[in-house]
Design an enzyme around this catalytic site. Structure first.
Site, mmCIF file in Angstrom:
data_model
loop_
_atom_site.group_PDB
_atom_site.id
_atom_site.type_symbol
_atom_site.label_atom_id
_atom_site.label_comp_id
_atom_site.label_asym_id
_atom_site.label_seq_id
_atom_site.Cartn_x
_atom_site.Cartn_y
_atom_site.Cartn_z
ATOM 1 C CG ASP A 133 -53.148 -9.303 67.206
ATOM 2 O OD1 ASP A 133 -52.601 -8.841 66.884
ATOM 3 O OD2 ASP A 133 -53.829 -8.229 68.445
ATOM 4 C CE LYS A 193 -52.546 -8.841 60.201
ATOM 5 N NZ LYS A 193 -53.288 -8.787 60.904
ATOM 6 N N GLY A 206 -47.170 -9.520 65.476
ATOM 7 C CA GLY A 206 -46.939 -10.680 66.715
ATOM 8 C C GLY A 206 -47.693 -11.335 65.861
ATOM 9 C CG HIS A 207 -47.577 -12.262 61.525
ATOM 10 N ND1 HIS A 207 -49.188 -11.499 61.363
ATOM 11 C CD2 HIS A 207 -46.576 -11.512 61.511
ATOM 12 C CE1 HIS A 207 -48.391 -10.339 60.903
ATOM 13 N NE2 HIS A 207 -47.424 -10.334 60.173
ATOM 14 C CD GLN A 209 -48.683 -3.718 62.753
ATOM 15 O OE1 GLN A 209 -48.388 -3.406 61.318
ATOM 16 N NE2 GLN A 209 -47.609 -4.194 63.498
HETATM 17 P P1 GTP Z 1 -50.819 -8.884 63.900
HETATM 18 O O1 GTP Z 1 -49.948 -9.458 62.423
HETATM 19 O O2 GTP Z 1 -49.977 -8.898 65.371
HETATM 20 O O3 GTP Z 1 -51.905 -7.731 64.130
HETATM 21 O O4 GTP Z 1 -50.961 -11.146 63.794
HETATM 22 P P2 GTP Z 1 -51.677 -11.812 63.265
HETATM 23 O O5 GTP Z 1 -52.832 -11.658 62.292
HETATM 24 O O6 GTP Z 1 -50.892 -12.409 62.438
HETATM 25 O O7 GTP Z 1 -52.634 -12.408 64.340
HETATM 26 P P3 GTP Z 1 -52.209 -13.399 65.810
HETATM 27 O O8 GTP Z 1 -51.186 -14.274 65.006
HETATM 28 O O9 GTP Z 1 -51.217 -12.033 66.538
HETATM 29 O O10 GTP Z 1 -53.346 -13.688 66.527
HETATM 30 C C1 GTP Z 1 -54.670 -14.477 66.369
HETATM 31 C C2 GTP Z 1 -54.563 -16.049 67.269
HETATM 32 O O11 GTP Z 1 -55.672 -16.369 66.671
HETATM 33 C C3 GTP Z 1 -53.133 -16.376 67.282
HETATM 34 O O12 GTP Z 1 -53.198 -17.138 68.430
HETATM 35 C C4 GTP Z 1 -53.256 -17.605 66.790
HETATM 36 O O13 GTP Z 1 -53.380 -18.578 66.546
HETATM 37 C C5 GTP Z 1 -54.714 -17.802 66.450
HETATM 38 N N1 GTP Z 1 -55.600 -18.560 65.600
HETATM 39 C C6 GTP Z 1 -56.139 -17.456 64.008
HETATM 40 N N2 GTP Z 1 -57.302 -18.233 63.390
HETATM 41 C C7 GTP Z 1 -57.605 -19.394 64.291
HETATM 42 C C8 GTP Z 1 -59.014 -19.866 63.881
HETATM 43 O O14 GTP Z 1 -59.457 -19.866 63.061
HETATM 44 N N3 GTP Z 1 -59.663 -20.518 65.728
HETATM 45 C C9 GTP Z 1 -58.839 -20.137 66.870
HETATM 46 N N4 GTP Z 1 -59.620 -20.542 67.776
HETATM 47 N N5 GTP Z 1 -57.826 -19.479 66.583
HETATM 48 C C10 GTP Z 1 -57.015 -18.981 65.477
HETATM 49 P P1 IMP Z 2 -47.429 0.934 68.360
HETATM 50 O O1 IMP Z 2 -47.648 0.312 67.139
HETATM 51 O O2 IMP Z 2 -46.518 0.029 68.801
HETATM 52 O O3 IMP Z 2 -47.081 2.198 68.436
HETATM 53 O O4 IMP Z 2 -48.526 0.514 68.897
HETATM 54 C C1 IMP Z 2 -49.870 1.431 68.756
HETATM 55 C C2 IMP Z 2 -51.216 0.926 68.784
HETATM 56 O O5 IMP Z 2 -51.573 0.120 67.501
HETATM 57 C C3 IMP Z 2 -51.162 -0.180 70.205
HETATM 58 O O6 IMP Z 2 -52.808 0.328 70.328
HETATM 59 C C4 IMP Z 2 -51.305 -1.121 69.123
HETATM 60 O O7 IMP Z 2 -52.339 -1.797 70.814
HETATM 61 C C5 IMP Z 2 -51.604 -1.314 68.521
HETATM 62 N N1 IMP Z 2 -50.492 -2.612 67.681
HETATM 63 C C6 IMP Z 2 -49.895 -2.742 67.259
HETATM 64 N N2 IMP Z 2 -48.671 -3.603 66.091
HETATM 65 C C7 IMP Z 2 -49.674 -3.867 65.654
HETATM 66 C C8 IMP Z 2 -50.386 -5.315 66.014
HETATM 67 O O8 IMP Z 2 -49.451 -5.775 65.421
HETATM 68 N N3 IMP Z 2 -51.566 -5.923 66.446
HETATM 69 C C9 IMP Z 2 -51.982 -5.750 67.394
HETATM 70 N N4 IMP Z 2 -52.163 -4.281 68.046
HETATM 71 C C10 IMP Z 2 -51.263 -3.770 67.167
HETATM 72 MG MG MG Z 3 -51.035 -10.531 66.418
#
Ligand code: GTP
Ligand code: IMP
Ligand code: MG
Length: 336
Positions: free
Chosen positions: A13, A16, A42-43, A175
């Site tokens: 999170d 990315k 969840g991206h 992740q």
């Molecule tokens: P995973 O693959 O689940 O690890 O997710 P991810 O790395 O793609 O990140 P994810 O979208 O789950 O969470 C990032 C959150 O931060 C989202 O709600 C984005 O919209 C937000 N975000 C990203 N960049 C910025 C930033 O520079 N500032 C702020 N305020 N929010 C941001």
């Molecule tokens: P699993 O991958 O669903 O088995 O979860 C194992 C651990 O990884 C838990 O702590 C989850 O919250 C974390 N996790 C898995 N995928 C993500 C992701 O995309 N973002 C943040 N945490 C994650």
């Molecule tokens: Mg995410």
């Protein structure tokens, strides 16, 4: 041209999705390929006021000329994949490797009910139990699922042939480093390695073809689920700072912490980072919101970025100043 891998440096999170969307729009890859565990990710991508949460389709979908491939290492939930294909209208260009293992309803059920997995705080999306079946060599593969038959391809072949033609390929992880089965905070981790080498392997690209590894860190790291978090701040402090976040997939509240330079450096080392992207600089200083030039950042923000570079020993080339794809400072031309 060669391939760039983008991975998360903390507990996922990091943003990315947003960084991938920006790099895709600016560097115009012919292929965007997704590695990582599966639909537990969840991206979030925000573009022109519209917000998308994707769990299977690569976040670079906003760049419309790229093929969107899911590597053999990734677990596919056909229902989630097909729903996203429809929602994003990408049937022409979204493909999955025919060897991807399949998540079935039983995997989700086990993930949601097994005591040990509850203790870890998994996402309940069936990924861990599906990987167990994959290791036992009893999991179904994408080629066994009639609903996926129009979407099958050989991802390594597509990518390596594109690289032979001198095209640019973007590979996105999911992740983050500290959730790696090997290097993370075991047993509070996900069901696979999540570092850059694993992500490249997921999509069938050898290490010699990877030119850049961009590791994404957020100013204030977050973690969902249980497990150690050395720099975690009290909930009240996160509320006071106005930096509370909720998960894209599970809606769970994310634990929030202070910057962890030691973890960032170790993560950059194992990932072989050539560049660092920092997201959420607007959370460090609200005045930085939406800024697109280095000169316009506040002193506080500039000092923080300089501190990151000194600690991590890798250039910070991308600085995200808000959730929108365009809210970014891109220093790659100046620094590389
Ligand atoms: P995973 O693959 O689940 O690890 O997710 P991810 O790395 O793609 O990140 P994810 O979208 O789950 O969470 C990032 C959150 O931060 C989202 O709600 C984005 O919209 C937000 N975000 C990203 N960049 C910025 C930033 O520079 N500032 C702020 N305020 N929010 C941001
Ligand atoms: P699993 O991958 O669903 O088995 O979860 C194992 C651990 O990884 C838990 O702590 C989850 O919250 C974390 N996790 C898995 N995928 C993500 C992701 O995309 N973002 C943040 N945490 C994650
Ligand atoms: Mg995410």
């Amino acid at each position: 041209m060669s391939a760039t891998v983008i991975v998360g440096g903390f507990w996922g999170d990091e943003g990315k999705g947003k960084i991938v969307a920006h790099v895709a729009n600016s560097d115009k890859p012919s292929i965007i390929a997704r590695g990582g565990v599966g639909p537990n990710a969840g991206h979030t991508v925000e573009i022109n006021g519209q917000k998308f949460g994707v769990r299977m389709i690569p976040s670079g979908f906003v760049y419309k000329s790229a093929k969107l491939l899911i590597g053999a290492g990734v677990l596919v939930n056909p229902e989630v994949f097909l729903k996203e294909v429809e929602m994003l209208n990408v049937a022409e260009r979204a493909r999955v490797d025919y060897r991807c293992a399949i998540i079935e309803p039983i995997h989700c059920e086990i993930d949601k009910t097994q005591e040990h997995l509850k203790k870890i705080g998994t996402t309940g999306t069936g990924c861990g139990p599906a990987n167990v079946d994959r290791v036992r060599r009893v999991a179904k593969q994408a080629k066994d699922v009639p609903e996926l038959k129009d979407f099958l391809t050989d991802v390594p072949l597509e990518i390596n042939e594109a690289l032979d033609r001198n095209e640019f390929v973007l590979i996105e992880g999911s992740q983050g480093f500290a959730l790696s089965l090997y290097y993370g905070t075991y047993p509070y981790v996900t069901s696979k390695d999540t570092t850059a080498s694993a992500i490249a392997s997921d999509v069938g690209v050898g290490p010699t073809r990877i030119e850049d590894v961009i590791v994404v860190f957020k100013c204030f790291p977050t973690r969902v689920g249980s497990g150690p978090f050395p720099t975690e701040m009290p909930v009240e402090e996160a509320e006071r700072l106005g930096i509370v976040e909720y998960g894209t997939v599970t809606g769970r509240r994310r634990r929030v912490g202070y910057w962890d330079g030691k973890l960032a450096r170790y993560s950059a080392m194992v990932n072989g980072a050539t560049q660092v992207a920092i997201t959420g600089i607007d959370k460090l200083d609200k005045e930085c919101y939406g800024v697109t030039e280095w000169e316009k950042l506040t002193q506080k923000a500039k000092k923080f970025i300089e501190q990151v570079e000194a600690e991590v020993k890798v250039p910070v080339t991308l600085i995200s100043t808000g959730p929108e794809t365009k809210q970014i400072i891109d220093l790659r031309r100046e620094k590389l």
